[in-house]
Design a protein around this motif. Sequence first.
Motif, mmCIF file in Angstrom:
data_model
loop_
_atom_site.group_PDB
_atom_site.id
_atom_site.type_symbol
_atom_site.label_atom_id
_atom_site.label_comp_id
_atom_site.label_asym_id
_atom_site.label_seq_id
_atom_site.Cartn_x
_atom_site.Cartn_y
_atom_site.Cartn_z
ATOM 1 N N SER A 58 -12.991 -13.540 -11.947
ATOM 2 C CA SER A 58 -11.736 -14.080 -12.124
ATOM 3 C C SER A 58 -11.433 -15.546 -12.083
ATOM 4 C CB SER A 58 -10.638 -13.138 -11.567
ATOM 5 O OG SER A 58 -10.705 -13.173 -10.337
ATOM 6 N N ALA A 59 -12.452 -16.253 -11.447
ATOM 7 C CA ALA A 59 -12.000 -17.586 -10.997
ATOM 8 C C ALA A 59 -11.940 -18.576 -12.356
ATOM 9 C CB ALA A 59 -13.270 -18.248 -10.223
ATOM 10 N N SER A 60 -10.925 -19.213 -12.238
ATOM 11 C CA SER A 60 -10.680 -20.170 -13.197
ATOM 12 C C SER A 60 -11.014 -21.780 -12.947
ATOM 13 C CB SER A 60 -9.216 -20.240 -13.815
ATOM 14 O OG SER A 60 -8.414 -20.422 -12.679
ATOM 15 N N LEU A 61 -12.246 -21.814 -13.127
ATOM 16 C CA LEU A 61 -13.040 -23.203 -12.646
ATOM 17 C C LEU A 61 -13.483 -23.935 -13.847
ATOM 18 C CD1 LEU A 61 -14.534 -22.153 -9.052
ATOM 19 C CD2 LEU A 61 -12.589 -23.525 -9.331
ATOM 20 N N SER A 62 -13.718 -25.338 -13.365
ATOM 21 C CA SER A 62 -14.524 -25.857 -14.599
ATOM 22 C C SER A 62 -16.005 -25.569 -14.557
ATOM 23 C CB SER A 62 -14.191 -27.430 -14.380
ATOM 24 O OG SER A 62 -15.025 -27.799 -13.127
ATOM 25 N N GLU A 63 -16.657 -25.829 -15.495
ATOM 26 C CA GLU A 63 -18.055 -25.406 -15.514
ATOM 27 C C GLU A 63 -18.925 -26.152 -14.125
ATOM 28 O OE1 GLU A 63 -20.588 -25.594 -19.065
ATOM 29 O OE2 GLU A 63 -18.890 -25.241 -20.371
ATOM 30 N N ASP A 85 -17.501 -26.928 -11.428
ATOM 31 C CA ASP A 85 -17.193 -26.192 -10.254
ATOM 32 C C ASP A 85 -17.672 -24.901 -9.991
ATOM 33 O OD1 ASP A 85 -15.634 -28.757 -9.297
ATOM 34 O OD2 ASP A 85 -13.593 -27.908 -9.860
ATOM 35 N N MET A 86 -17.722 -24.112 -11.047
ATOM 36 C CA MET A 86 -18.238 -23.015 -10.960
ATOM 37 C C MET A 86 -19.872 -22.821 -10.652
ATOM 38 S SD MET A 86 -17.849 -19.694 -11.249
ATOM 39 C CE MET A 86 -16.421 -19.317 -12.280
ATOM 40 N N LEU A 93 -12.958 -21.583 -4.231
ATOM 41 C CA LEU A 93 -12.328 -20.641 -5.094
ATOM 42 C C LEU A 93 -10.851 -20.199 -4.785
ATOM 43 C CD1 LEU A 93 -15.559 -18.065 -5.188
ATOM 44 C CD2 LEU A 93 -14.200 -19.022 -7.082
#
Length: 79
Positions: free
Chosen positions: A36-41, A43-44, A77
């Motif tokens: 469910s994390a909303s990170l940039s690619e 950062d992910m 996160l």
Amino acid sequence: MMIRISIALLLALAPVTAFANSCPSQMAAIDAALPSASLSEADMAKVKELRKQGEDLHQAGDHAGSEAALGEAKKMLGI
């Protein structure tokens, strides 16, 4: 004499055991937050790399290093 040595050894290893036990729970928290994390690619990818690095360090017995890597991933996160 043997009892004193045993007690000293137990007290010396207690902090290592504490670190060793918290690594898996931190990895589980990261795993739970990833979907469910909303990170940039980028950062992910960094979080996943830190998670893997933390697991590798844990398995190698470097629990302080593992805690540091996993802590950085958790920070990214927001957990």
